[in-house]
Design a protein around this motif. Structure first.
Motif, PDB file in Angstrom:
ATOM      1  N   TYR B  32       0.719  -0.935  -0.072  1.00 46.23           N
ATOM      2  CA  TYR B  32       0.135  -0.119  -0.002  1.00 46.23           C
ATOM      3  C   TYR B  32       0.835   1.314  -0.009  1.00 46.23           C
ATOM      4  CZ  TYR B  32      -3.276   3.584   1.807  1.00 46.23           C
ATOM      5  OH  TYR B  32      -4.224   4.382   2.034  1.00 46.23           O
ATOM      6  N   TYR B  36       1.151  11.854   1.058  1.00 52.49           N
ATOM      7  CA  TYR B  36       0.404  12.902   2.071  1.00 52.49           C
ATOM      8  C   TYR B  36       0.980  14.354   1.591  1.00 52.49           C
ATOM      9  CZ  TYR B  36      -1.604   9.096   5.029  1.00 52.49           C
ATOM     10  OH  TYR B  36      -2.257   8.197   5.356  1.00 52.49           O
ATOM     11  N   LEU B  46      -4.047  12.730   3.433  1.00 51.49           N
ATOM     12  CA  LEU B  46      -3.885  11.566   2.225  1.00 51.49           C
ATOM     13  C   LEU B  46      -4.409  12.247   1.138  1.00 51.49           C
ATOM     14  CD1 LEU B  46      -3.436   8.856   1.663  1.00 51.49           C
ATOM     15  CD2 LEU B  46      -5.893   8.291   2.084  1.00 51.49           C
ATOM     16  N   ARG B  51      -2.515   0.541  -4.689  1.00 55.50           N
ATOM     17  CA  ARG B  51      -1.915  -0.750  -4.478  1.00 55.50           C
ATOM     18  C   ARG B  51      -1.101  -1.208  -5.751  1.00 55.50           C
ATOM     19  NH1 ARG B  51      -3.426  -3.309   0.064  1.00 55.50           N
ATOM     20  NH2 ARG B  51      -5.245  -2.168   1.336  1.00 55.50           N
ATOM     21  N   MET B  94       2.368  -2.381   4.788  1.00 60.35           N
ATOM     22  CA  MET B  94       2.271  -3.640   4.438  1.00 60.35           C
ATOM     23  C   MET B  94       1.033  -4.519   4.929  1.00 60.35           C
ATOM     24  SD  MET B  94       5.442  -5.776   6.358  1.00 60.35           S
ATOM     25  CE  MET B  94       6.556  -4.521   5.881  1.00 60.35           C
ATOM     26  N   GLU B  95       0.437  -5.489   4.616  1.00 64.72           N
ATOM     27  CA  GLU B  95      -0.639  -6.097   5.309  1.00 64.72           C
ATOM     28  C   GLU B  95      -0.165  -6.449   6.573  1.00 64.72           C
ATOM     29  OE1 GLU B  95      -4.238  -8.450   4.670  1.00 64.72           O
ATOM     30  OE2 GLU B  95      -2.902  -7.424   3.080  1.00 64.72           O
ATOM     31  N   ALA B  96      -1.244  -6.246   7.390  1.00 61.32           N
ATOM     32  CA  ALA B  96      -1.139  -6.360   8.982  1.00 61.32           C
ATOM     33  C   ALA B  96      -0.548  -7.746   9.152  1.00 61.32           C
ATOM     34  CB  ALA B  96      -2.286  -5.996   9.697  1.00 61.32           C
ATOM     35  N   THR B  99       1.929  -7.098  15.108  1.00 60.37           N
ATOM     36  CA  THR B  99       1.379  -6.069  15.742  1.00 60.37           C
ATOM     37  C   THR B  99       1.576  -4.762  14.607  1.00 60.37           C
ATOM     38  OG1 THR B  99       3.862  -5.734  16.514  1.00 60.37           O
ATOM     39  CG2 THR B  99       1.987  -6.791  18.066  1.00 60.37           C
ATOM     40  N   TYR B 101       0.082  -2.907  12.449  1.00 60.99           N
ATOM     41  CA  TYR B 101      -1.207  -2.743  11.850  1.00 60.99           C
ATOM     42  C   TYR B 101      -1.163  -1.674  10.816  1.00 60.99           C
ATOM     43  CZ  TYR B 101      -2.912  -6.157  14.772  1.00 60.99           C
ATOM     44  OH  TYR B 101      -3.290  -7.523  15.305  1.00 60.99           O
ATOM     45  N   GLY B 102      -0.690  -1.742   9.648  1.00 57.70           N
ATOM     46  CA  GLY B 102      -0.889  -0.685   8.942  1.00 57.70           C
ATOM     47  C   GLY B 102       0.103   0.495   8.917  1.00 57.70           C
ATOM     48  N   LYS B 103       1.148   0.064   9.655  1.00 57.12           N
ATOM     49  CA  LYS B 103       2.339   1.072  10.234  1.00 57.12           C
ATOM     50  C   LYS B 103       2.921   1.663   8.633  1.00 57.12           C
ATOM     51  CE  LYS B 103       6.996   1.163  12.134  1.00 57.12           C
ATOM     52  NZ  LYS B 103       8.124   0.493  12.682  1.00 57.12           N
ATOM     53  N   LEU B 104       3.153   3.035   8.823  1.00 60.94           N
ATOM     54  CA  LEU B 104       3.561   3.553   7.867  1.00 60.94           C
ATOM     55  C   LEU B 104       4.934   3.994   7.622  1.00 60.94           C
ATOM     56  CD1 LEU B 104       0.748   6.229   7.105  1.00 60.94           C
ATOM     57  CD2 LEU B 104       1.407   4.515   5.528  1.00 60.94           C
ATOM     58  N   PHE B 106       7.655   6.327   6.050  1.00 56.15           N
ATOM     59  CA  PHE B 106       7.541   7.456   5.257  1.00 56.15           C
ATOM     60  C   PHE B 106       9.174   7.803   4.526  1.00 56.15           C
ATOM     61  CE2 PHE B 106       3.570   9.865   6.297  1.00 56.15           C
ATOM     62  CZ  PHE B 106       3.272   9.223   7.527  1.00 56.15           C
ATOM     63  N   GLY B 107       8.700   8.419   3.548  1.00 60.26           N
ATOM     64  CA  GLY B 107       9.953   9.056   2.613  1.00 60.26           C
ATOM     65  C   GLY B 107      10.280  10.240   3.441  1.00 60.26           C
TER      66      GLY B 107
END
Lengths: 115, 116
Positions: B32, B36, B46, B51, B94-96, B99, B101-104, B106-107
């Motif tokens: 994903y 931003y 956002l 994807r 990435m897919e959870a 733990t 869960y959708g951790k981003l 960043f560049g």
């Protein structure tokens, strides 16, 4: 409108004096995040909650703590702020099911100044 | 392997021009890729996300181009306007699992300035 709210928007605290920042959300998301963002840098994840499960990033200092008393609210506690903790603190939320998953919604941030 | 590298660090474009910001990643588990937009003193918002099962996504003047084999993705802003002047961050998630869960991830961010 559903949103992420942070209070206060600006916070001034003294060196070593505990401070609490708050975040609330009306999105009913089960995941909440706290980020630290310093000037001209990307947000840095401190920790996140999945429901009531707390997940600390490995490099988050012990000086930073968090509480999530219910789905809507989350708090960031800085026990003994140092000058290096001056930053923008961002709260974000996301849901873990449905589409689009993991889309994070950020609050406006709290600008913390340490004197 | 968790890094997302973003370039350029800053970008100046004339009104009406095309702004292009590039990002590259290493971890093939990322699935994903959001962009931003952040104005001074505000939280990131956002802008658009993609994807890896599509190579391009367009929303208004904003387009993401995605090259899975090269592990690169880019943001194109067509007909750039002074109101687009902001800092742009690419990110990857990435897919959870466990733990995460959708951790981003960043560049480093790109400061875009659009001159009138």
């Amino acid at each position: 409108d559903a949103m992420v709210i942070q209070n206060p928007r600006y916070q001034v605290t003294q060196f070593g004096k505990p401070v609490t920042l708050s975040c609330s959300q009306t999105l009913n998301h089960n995941v909440m995040y706290w980020y630290q963002q310093k000037s001209s840098q990307a947000p840095k994840l401190l920790f996140h909650y999945y429901d009531k499960d707390f997940n600390n990033e490995a490099d988050t200092p012990d000086n930073f703590q968090s509480r999530r008393p219910n789905t809507s609210f989350c708090f960031l506690d800085i026990r003994s702020p140092g000058l290096g903790d001056a930053a923008m603190y961002l709260c974000a939320t996301s849901r873990d099911r449905g589409l689009p998953v993991y889309e994070q919604y950020f609050g406006p941030g709290t600008r913390l100044t340490v004197t | 392997q968790q890094q997302v590298k973003q370039s350029p660090q800053s970008l100046i474009v004339q009104k009406g021009g095309i702004s292009i910001i590039n990002c590259a990643y290493e971890n093939t588990a990322f699935d994903y890729f959001p962009w931003y937009q952040q104005f001074p003193g505000k939280g990131p918002a956002l802008l658009i996300a993609i994807r890896p099962d599509v190579s391009e996504k367009k929303e208004g003047r904003f387009t993401i181009s995605f090259n899975k084999s090269a592990k690169q993705f880019s943001l194109h802003i067509m007909d750039s306007q002074p109101g687009d002047s902001a800092t742009y961050f690419c990110a990857a998630s990435m897919e959870a699992g466990g733990t995460s869960y959708g951790k981003l991830t960043f560049g480093q961010g790109t400061i875009l300035t659009v001159h009138p």
